[in-house]
Design a protein around this motif. Sequence first.
Motif, mmCIF file in Angstrom:
data_model
loop_
_atom_site.group_PDB
_atom_site.id
_atom_site.type_symbol
_atom_site.label_atom_id
_atom_site.label_comp_id
_atom_site.label_asym_id
_atom_site.label_seq_id
_atom_site.Cartn_x
_atom_site.Cartn_y
_atom_site.Cartn_z
ATOM 1 N N THR A 41 0.838 -1.049 -0.187
ATOM 2 C CA THR A 41 0.044 0.039 -0.014
ATOM 3 C C THR A 41 0.981 1.193 0.014
ATOM 4 N N GLY A 42 0.211 2.538 0.013
ATOM 5 C CA GLY A 42 1.099 3.616 0.101
ATOM 6 C C GLY A 42 1.456 3.974 -1.193
ATOM 7 N N GLU A 43 2.643 4.523 -1.380
ATOM 8 C CA GLU A 43 3.039 5.328 -2.763
ATOM 9 C C GLU A 43 4.099 4.253 -3.522
ATOM 10 N N ASP A 44 3.963 3.146 -3.056
ATOM 11 C CA ASP A 44 4.739 2.000 -3.926
ATOM 12 C C ASP A 44 4.496 2.080 -5.417
ATOM 13 N N ASP A 45 5.417 2.202 -6.133
ATOM 14 C CA ASP A 45 5.377 2.313 -7.714
ATOM 15 C C ASP A 45 4.792 0.856 -8.180
ATOM 16 N N ARG A 46 4.657 -0.223 -7.448
ATOM 17 C CA ARG A 46 4.122 -1.387 -7.977
ATOM 18 C C ARG A 46 2.497 -1.099 -8.084
ATOM 19 N N ILE A 47 1.736 -0.364 -7.318
ATOM 20 C CA ILE A 47 0.450 -0.207 -7.450
ATOM 21 C C ILE A 47 0.017 0.378 -8.746
ATOM 22 N N PRO A 48 0.527 1.603 -9.254
ATOM 23 C CA PRO A 48 0.051 2.026 -10.579
ATOM 24 C C PRO A 48 0.621 0.861 -11.648
ATOM 25 N N GLU A 49 1.718 0.238 -11.506
ATOM 26 C CA GLU A 49 1.949 -0.831 -12.313
ATOM 27 C C GLU A 49 1.256 -1.823 -12.650
ATOM 28 N N TYR A 50 0.753 -2.413 -11.538
ATOM 29 C CA TYR A 50 -0.122 -3.714 -11.407
ATOM 30 C C TYR A 50 -1.686 -3.065 -11.941
ATOM 31 N N ARG A 51 -2.099 -1.613 -11.641
ATOM 32 C CA ARG A 51 -3.488 -1.172 -12.107
ATOM 33 C C ARG A 51 -3.305 -1.073 -13.593
ATOM 34 N N ASP A 52 -2.141 -0.650 -14.202
ATOM 35 C CA ASP A 52 -1.893 -0.634 -15.831
ATOM 36 C C ASP A 52 -2.045 -2.102 -16.409
ATOM 37 N N THR A 53 -1.409 -3.071 -15.674
ATOM 38 C CA THR A 53 -1.520 -4.426 -15.818
ATOM 39 C C THR A 53 -2.694 -5.100 -16.119
ATOM 40 N N PHE A 54 -3.560 -4.674 -15.220
ATOM 41 C CA PHE A 54 -4.973 -4.960 -15.300
ATOM 42 C C PHE A 54 -5.712 -4.779 -16.368
ATOM 43 N N GLU A 55 -5.461 -3.320 -16.884
ATOM 44 C CA GLU A 55 -6.147 -2.682 -17.768
ATOM 45 C C GLU A 55 -5.570 -3.464 -19.323
ATOM 46 N N LEU A 56 -4.358 -3.625 -19.384
ATOM 47 C CA LEU A 56 -3.930 -4.477 -20.389
ATOM 48 C C LEU A 56 -4.457 -5.823 -20.370
ATOM 49 N N LEU A 57 -4.611 -6.680 -19.356
ATOM 50 C CA LEU A 57 -5.158 -7.702 -19.518
ATOM 51 C C LEU A 57 -6.755 -7.792 -19.904
ATOM 52 N N LEU A 58 -7.342 -6.746 -19.338
ATOM 53 C CA LEU A 58 -8.684 -6.748 -19.883
ATOM 54 C C LEU A 58 -8.944 -6.523 -21.358
ATOM 55 N N GLU A 59 -7.874 -5.459 -21.959
ATOM 56 C CA GLU A 59 -7.868 -5.414 -23.336
ATOM 57 C C GLU A 59 -7.703 -6.635 -24.281
ATOM 58 N N GLN A 60 -6.938 -7.588 -23.654
ATOM 59 C CA GLN A 60 -6.710 -9.030 -24.440
ATOM 60 C C GLN A 60 -7.968 -10.166 -23.876
ATOM 61 N N SER A 61 -8.692 -9.742 -23.035
ATOM 62 C CA SER A 61 -9.671 -10.837 -22.686
ATOM 63 C C SER A 61 -10.937 -10.712 -23.566
ATOM 64 N N LEU A 62 -11.698 -11.612 -23.476
ATOM 65 C CA LEU A 62 -13.360 -11.753 -24.124
ATOM 66 C C LEU A 62 -14.129 -10.703 -23.544
ATOM 67 N N SER A 63 -15.130 -10.104 -24.203
ATOM 68 C CA SER A 63 -15.853 -9.319 -23.517
ATOM 69 C C SER A 63 -16.910 -10.129 -22.388
ATOM 70 N N ALA A 64 -17.575 -9.549 -21.592
ATOM 71 C CA ALA A 64 -18.363 -10.200 -20.434
ATOM 72 C C ALA A 64 -19.284 -11.035 -21.164
ATOM 73 N N ASP A 65 -20.097 -10.626 -22.221
ATOM 74 C CA ASP A 65 -21.094 -11.657 -22.875
ATOM 75 C C ASP A 65 -20.327 -12.878 -23.480
ATOM 76 N N GLU A 66 -19.293 -12.839 -24.170
ATOM 77 C CA GLU A 66 -18.423 -13.861 -24.671
ATOM 78 C C GLU A 66 -17.761 -14.670 -23.688
ATOM 79 N N SER A 67 -17.300 -14.078 -22.333
ATOM 80 C CA SER A 67 -16.898 -14.803 -21.358
ATOM 81 C C SER A 67 -17.854 -15.608 -20.705
#
Length: 290
Positions: free
Chosen positions: A251-277
């Motif tokens: 928690t706090g100001e650790d740089d890994r938090i925004p990095e993983y937030r971006d990773t989650f968004e990248l994984l979303l872009e590669q994922s099927l849509s909610a209906d397809e899922s």
Amino acid sequence: MTSDQGPIVQSALLRTELVRLRKEKKLTQEQVARQLEWSPSKLIRVEGGKNAVTRTDLQALLRVYDVTSEARQERLQSLARGAREPAWWNAYRDELDPRFLNYVGYAAGAAYIRQFHGAVVPGLIQTPEYAEVLSTGKASEKGRVLAAKLRIQRQQELAKRQHPPRQHYIIDEAVIRRHVGIGIDPAIMPNQLTSIADASERNDLLTIRILPFSAGAHPGLEGPFSMLEFDGDLDDILYLEGRSGASLMITGEDDRIPEYRDTFELLLEQSLSADESIELLRQSAEQLMA
């Protein structure tokens, strides 16, 4: 107004506000302690969450910080009362990792839960039968039972909240293809997949996205992770899940938090849509039953 965020989150909210009030008055911990005739270590423990904040201590602090609004005083006293309430997850402390239970306490009061998992169905959407199969490797019979029970109780406690959290899960396709429980009951995994699809369709606060094999290599291969966001002035929490003793809460100001937030968004872009899922979940359930 009573909060249903649980004692860990209410304690964190209270401590965050007390620190902010002190800094707004431009006071050091030593100066506040001197005014209250406390030892500096007592205030350090209070602000650090090592000591519970009693009603008397909170009133004393609010006098030093010139907090005169009755509404604000009552809100902070309400947080203090909530922070002193016993946590339901304390029943598991003798058998399960206290560091994980600390994360459970924060997740119990989160407003938004995001998680990626590439090996198993996330705990908050597991069926009891699936949870029990996954717990078979615990060292003791009691530990196995409690681990499975904890997963289900977490779901039940979140559902009781007046304002349940939004939950957003990305699951690797490998998870839904693995026939967990086949040696015990071949219906366990198909029922699990159907349960996820049904829950996603009826619950507007739950989103499931499947990351297909066709996405190839992806950042999630580094391991599962969860992110928690909160109502109120609390930092986001990142939880990196590992084998026993290797998990990490950040928690706090650790740089890994925004990095993983971006990773989650990248994984979303590669994922099927909610209906397809949902469609893929139902197809996989049917194939596993065949």
